[in-house]
Design a protein around this motif. Structure first.
Motif, PDB file in Angstrom:
ATOM      1  N   ILE A 115       0.840  -1.202   0.000  1.00 49.32           N
ATOM      2  CA  ILE A 115       0.000   0.000   0.000  1.00 49.32           C
ATOM      3  C   ILE A 115       0.873   1.250   0.000  1.00 49.32           C
ATOM      4  O   ILE A 115       1.652   1.495   0.933  1.00 49.32           O
ATOM      5  CB  ILE A 115      -0.938   0.013   1.232  1.00 49.32           C
ATOM      6  CG1 ILE A 115      -1.745  -1.299   1.279  1.00 49.32           C
ATOM      7  CG2 ILE A 115      -1.865   1.213   1.196  1.00 49.32           C
ATOM      8  CD1 ILE A 115      -2.543  -1.613   0.025  1.00 49.32           C
ATOM      9  N   CYS A 116       0.729   2.035  -1.039  1.00 45.41           N
ATOM     10  CA  CYS A 116       1.530   3.256  -1.182  1.00 45.41           C
ATOM     11  C   CYS A 116       1.187   4.234  -0.053  1.00 45.41           C
ATOM     12  O   CYS A 116       0.004   4.538   0.175  1.00 45.41           O
ATOM     13  CB  CYS A 116       1.233   3.888  -2.544  1.00 45.41           C
ATOM     14  SG  CYS A 116       2.055   5.455  -2.776  1.00 45.41           S
ATOM     15  N   PRO A 117       2.204   4.735   0.677  1.00 45.71           N
ATOM     16  CA  PRO A 117       1.916   5.630   1.800  1.00 45.71           C
ATOM     17  C   PRO A 117       1.437   7.018   1.376  1.00 45.71           C
ATOM     18  O   PRO A 117       1.057   7.818   2.224  1.00 45.71           O
ATOM     19  CB  PRO A 117       3.265   5.718   2.523  1.00 45.71           C
ATOM     20  CG  PRO A 117       4.283   5.364   1.504  1.00 45.71           C
ATOM     21  CD  PRO A 117       3.629   4.456   0.511  1.00 45.71           C
ATOM     22  N   HIS A 118       1.424   7.304   0.087  1.00 48.22           N
ATOM     23  CA  HIS A 118       0.942   8.621  -0.345  1.00 48.22           C
ATOM     24  C   HIS A 118      -0.577   8.710  -0.174  1.00 48.22           C
ATOM     25  O   HIS A 118      -1.068   9.435   0.670  1.00 48.22           O
ATOM     26  CB  HIS A 118       1.347   8.880  -1.810  1.00 48.22           C
ATOM     27  CG  HIS A 118       0.841  10.176  -2.353  1.00 48.22           C
ATOM     28  ND1 HIS A 118       0.217  10.283  -3.563  1.00 48.22           N
ATOM     29  CD2 HIS A 118       0.844  11.435  -1.821  1.00 48.22           C
ATOM     30  CE1 HIS A 118      -0.133  11.547  -3.767  1.00 48.22           C
ATOM     31  NE2 HIS A 118       0.253  12.261  -2.728  1.00 48.22           N
ATOM     32  N   MET A 119      -1.330   7.903  -0.959  1.00 50.34           N
ATOM     33  CA  MET A 119      -2.785   7.965  -0.821  1.00 50.34           C
ATOM     34  C   MET A 119      -3.438   6.589  -0.887  1.00 50.34           C
ATOM     35  O   MET A 119      -4.628   6.475  -1.199  1.00 50.34           O
ATOM     36  CB  MET A 119      -3.379   8.896  -1.889  1.00 50.34           C
ATOM     37  CG  MET A 119      -3.105  10.365  -1.614  1.00 50.34           C
ATOM     38  SD  MET A 119      -3.703  11.451  -2.889  1.00 50.34           S
ATOM     39  CE  MET A 119      -5.441  11.415  -2.576  1.00 50.34           C
ATOM     40  N   GLY A 120      -2.630   5.549  -0.651  1.00 48.30           N
ATOM     41  CA  GLY A 120      -3.235   4.232  -0.448  1.00 48.30           C
ATOM     42  C   GLY A 120      -3.460   3.353  -1.660  1.00 48.30           C
ATOM     43  O   GLY A 120      -4.161   2.349  -1.570  1.00 48.30           O
ATOM     44  N   CYS A 121      -2.902   3.692  -2.819  1.00 50.65           N
ATOM     45  CA  CYS A 121      -3.043   2.783  -3.971  1.00 50.65           C
ATOM     46  C   CYS A 121      -2.123   1.569  -3.792  1.00 50.65           C
ATOM     47  O   CYS A 121      -1.211   1.593  -2.968  1.00 50.65           O
ATOM     48  CB  CYS A 121      -2.674   3.507  -5.270  1.00 50.65           C
ATOM     49  SG  CYS A 121      -3.937   4.689  -5.771  1.00 50.65           S
ATOM     50  N   VAL A 122      -2.375   0.536  -4.575  1.00 57.36           N
ATOM     51  CA  VAL A 122      -1.551  -0.675  -4.505  1.00 57.36           C
ATOM     52  C   VAL A 122      -0.417  -0.549  -5.530  1.00 57.36           C
ATOM     53  O   VAL A 122      -0.668  -0.253  -6.703  1.00 57.36           O
ATOM     54  CB  VAL A 122      -2.407  -1.929  -4.824  1.00 57.36           C
ATOM     55  CG1 VAL A 122      -1.541  -3.186  -4.830  1.00 57.36           C
ATOM     56  CG2 VAL A 122      -3.533  -2.056  -3.811  1.00 57.36           C
ATOM     57  N   ASP A 152       6.266   0.308  -8.145  1.00 57.90           N
ATOM     58  CA  ASP A 152       5.859   1.614  -8.680  1.00 57.90           C
ATOM     59  C   ASP A 152       4.361   1.827  -8.465  1.00 57.90           C
ATOM     60  O   ASP A 152       3.565   0.913  -8.688  1.00 57.90           O
ATOM     61  CB  ASP A 152       6.143   1.683 -10.192  1.00 57.90           C
ATOM     62  CG  ASP A 152       7.633   1.557 -10.508  1.00 57.90           C
ATOM     63  OD1 ASP A 152       8.447   1.494  -9.555  1.00 57.90           O
ATOM     64  OD2 ASP A 152       7.964   1.524 -11.695  1.00 57.90           O
ATOM     65  N   CYS A 153       4.003   3.033  -8.063  1.00 57.11           N
ATOM     66  CA  CYS A 153       2.587   3.314  -7.798  1.00 57.11           C
ATOM     67  C   CYS A 153       1.911   3.877  -9.057  1.00 57.11           C
ATOM     68  O   CYS A 153       2.347   4.904  -9.583  1.00 57.11           O
ATOM     69  CB  CYS A 153       2.448   4.305  -6.649  1.00 57.11           C
ATOM     70  SG  CYS A 153       0.717   4.625  -6.280  1.00 57.11           S
ATOM     71  N   PRO A 154       0.840   3.230  -9.516  1.00 58.07           N
ATOM     72  CA  PRO A 154       0.192   3.689 -10.755  1.00 58.07           C
ATOM     73  C   PRO A 154      -0.646   4.947 -10.574  1.00 58.07           C
ATOM     74  O   PRO A 154      -1.080   5.537 -11.552  1.00 58.07           O
ATOM     75  CB  PRO A 154      -0.725   2.504 -11.122  1.00 58.07           C
ATOM     76  CG  PRO A 154      -1.048   1.867  -9.807  1.00 58.07           C
ATOM     77  CD  PRO A 154       0.170   2.051  -8.937  1.00 58.07           C
ATOM     78  N   CYS A 155      -0.864   5.369  -9.320  1.00 56.09           N
ATOM     79  CA  CYS A 155      -1.765   6.509  -9.114  1.00 56.09           C
ATOM     80  C   CYS A 155      -1.086   7.861  -9.330  1.00 56.09           C
ATOM     81  O   CYS A 155      -1.559   8.681 -10.109  1.00 56.09           O
ATOM     82  CB  CYS A 155      -2.400   6.423  -7.736  1.00 56.09           C
ATOM     83  SG  CYS A 155      -3.574   5.053  -7.660  1.00 56.09           S
ATOM     84  N   HIS A 156       0.033   8.117  -8.634  1.00 61.11           N
ATOM     85  CA  HIS A 156       0.710   9.406  -8.832  1.00 61.11           C
ATOM     86  C   HIS A 156       2.204   9.249  -9.031  1.00 61.11           C
ATOM     87  O   HIS A 156       2.946  10.217  -8.955  1.00 61.11           O
ATOM     88  CB  HIS A 156       0.451  10.343  -7.642  1.00 61.11           C
ATOM     89  CG  HIS A 156      -0.972  10.399  -7.216  1.00 61.11           C
ATOM     90  ND1 HIS A 156      -1.448   9.705  -6.143  1.00 61.11           N
ATOM     91  CD2 HIS A 156      -2.034  11.048  -7.757  1.00 61.11           C
ATOM     92  CE1 HIS A 156      -2.753   9.918  -6.025  1.00 61.11           C
ATOM     93  NE2 HIS A 156      -3.130  10.727  -6.991  1.00 61.11           N
ATOM     94  N   GLY A 157       2.675   8.003  -9.237  1.00 59.52           N
ATOM     95  CA  GLY A 157       4.059   7.814  -9.667  1.00 59.52           C
ATOM     96  C   GLY A 157       5.125   7.619  -8.605  1.00 59.52           C
ATOM     97  O   GLY A 157       6.306   7.648  -8.934  1.00 59.52           O
ATOM     98  N   SER A 158       4.771   7.408  -7.344  1.00 59.18           N
ATOM     99  CA  SER A 158       5.828   7.146  -6.348  1.00 59.18           C
ATOM    100  C   SER A 158       6.495   5.812  -6.670  1.00 59.18           C
ATOM    101  O   SER A 158       5.854   4.893  -7.190  1.00 59.18           O
ATOM    102  CB  SER A 158       5.237   7.069  -4.939  1.00 59.18           C
ATOM    103  OG  SER A 158       4.768   8.324  -4.542  1.00 59.18           O
ATOM    104  N   ARG A 159       7.783   5.714  -6.344  1.00 56.10           N
ATOM    105  CA  ARG A 159       8.521   4.467  -6.604  1.00 56.10           C
ATOM    106  C   ARG A 159       9.297   4.049  -5.355  1.00 56.10           C
ATOM    107  O   ARG A 159       9.786   4.893  -4.603  1.00 56.10           O
ATOM    108  CB  ARG A 159       9.471   4.655  -7.789  1.00 56.10           C
ATOM    109  CG  ARG A 159       8.732   4.965  -9.087  1.00 56.10           C
ATOM    110  CD  ARG A 159       9.665   5.022 -10.253  1.00 56.10           C
ATOM    111  NE  ARG A 159      10.326   3.753 -10.461  1.00 56.10           N
ATOM    112  CZ  ARG A 159      11.415   3.607 -11.220  1.00 56.10           C
ATOM    113  NH1 ARG A 159      11.935   4.632 -11.827  1.00 56.10           N
ATOM    114  NH2 ARG A 159      11.964   2.423 -11.355  1.00 56.10           N
ATOM    115  N   GLY A 199       9.076  10.484  -4.919  1.00 55.90           N
ATOM    116  CA  GLY A 199       7.762  10.894  -4.439  1.00 55.90           C
ATOM    117  C   GLY A 199       6.731  10.913  -5.538  1.00 55.90           C
ATOM    118  O   GLY A 199       7.026  10.450  -6.626  1.00 55.90           O
ATOM    119  N   PRO A 200       5.544  11.390  -5.218  1.00 59.59           N
ATOM    120  CA  PRO A 200       5.177  12.293  -4.129  1.00 59.59           C
ATOM    121  C   PRO A 200       5.073  11.682  -2.723  1.00 59.59           C
ATOM    122  O   PRO A 200       4.925  12.446  -1.763  1.00 59.59           O
ATOM    123  CB  PRO A 200       3.795  12.807  -4.549  1.00 59.59           C
ATOM    124  CG  PRO A 200       3.226  11.737  -5.404  1.00 59.59           C
ATOM    125  CD  PRO A 200       4.388  11.150  -6.123  1.00 59.59           C
ATOM    126  N   ALA A 201       5.114  10.385  -2.560  1.00 63.37           N
ATOM    127  CA  ALA A 201       5.100   9.849  -1.186  1.00 63.37           C
ATOM    128  C   ALA A 201       6.327  10.373  -0.436  1.00 63.37           C
ATOM    129  O   ALA A 201       7.363  10.650  -1.056  1.00 63.37           O
ATOM    130  CB  ALA A 201       5.114   8.330  -1.233  1.00 63.37           C
TER     131      ALA A 201
END
Ligand code: FES
Length: 233
Positions: free
Chosen positions: A185-192, A203-210, A220-222
């Motif tokens: 779970i991505c700590p930015h906004m909770g996407c998988v 890699d997070c598909p929602c806003h690009g954190s890695r 970031g943005p996380a």
């Protein structure tokens, strides 16, 4: 190819080739992207000597204009971001605008690039599309279930999302055969997060954190690392 340039370091000359853009976390088999570029280099330049490969992020503001000016969130902090790969032009503009802001001079472009600007009409289309995309990933990825039994099927050098005690875990098997298990779970906004095969990252598909395979934040943005998947809360 999207962009080709040369780069010299001392007496060494390098060729830089860019192509195959895709959104972060939206393509698992990223080896395909590297292969496409390598095949092109072989045919066009007769070389198969690839010394470096990497994937870079290209930030794209909702209204397609970079943010250059004072940070909306911090005092005495100046930012310049969202160049959409046009660093030569916007980097130069940022130098002029920021130096004027710091020295208290009027700059006619400062307002246009102001990070605090509000441009609902120009931003609407992209903002709506991106938010639908985020929502789609939130729903789709939370429905995917992989049981703990799947630990055994994670091959060396491979990453997979499995469920541990009802929680989604990002699981990677390293070269020694050991499993590294962190929260998916991505700590930015909770996407998988999704697996990136070529660069071995989450890699997070929602806003690009890695994140690295051990959960360390790479980009970031996380602000935080992926948590330990087995921690009880
Ligand atoms: Fe992962 Fe926003 S939820 S980057």
């Amino acid at each position: 190819m999207e962009r080709i340039s040369t780069y010299n370091v001392g007496s060494e000359s390098y060729l830089i080739v860019l192509d195959d853009t895709h959104k972060v976390g939206h393509r698992e088999d990223t080896t395909v992207s590297f292969k496409k570029i390598e095949d092109y280099i072989k045919v066009a330049f007769g070389s198969d000597e690839i010394v470096y490969r990497w994937g870079a992020q290209n930030y794209s503001p909702a209204d397609s204009l970079p943010y250059i000016g004072t940070s909306p969130l911090q005092k005495n902090v100046y930012i310049a971001t969202g160049f959409e790969a046009d660093g030569l032009i916007y980097g130069t503009a940022a130098g002029a605008i920021l130096s004027d802001l710091i020295t208290g001079k009027h700059n006619p472009w400062a307002e246009v690039f102001d990070p605090k600007r509000f441009t609902p009409e120009a931003s609407a289309k992209k903002t709506i599309k991106e938010n639908i995309d985020v929502l789609a990933h939130l729903i789709k990825d939370y429905l995917v279930k992989g049981s703990e039994k799947e630990f055994a099927s994670v091959n060396i050098g491979e990453g997979k999302i499995v469920e541990v005690r009802g929680k989604k875990a990002a699981t990677y098997r390293d070269e020694s055969g050991n499993l590294q298990v962190v929260s998916a779970i991505c700590p930015h906004m909770g996407c998988v997060v999704h697996w990136n095969k070529a660069e071995r990252s989450w890699d997070c598909p929602c806003h690009g954190s890695r994140f690295a395979v051990n959960g360390t934040l790479l980009e970031g943005p996380a602000f935080n690392d992926l948590e330990n998947a087995l921690d009880e809360k």
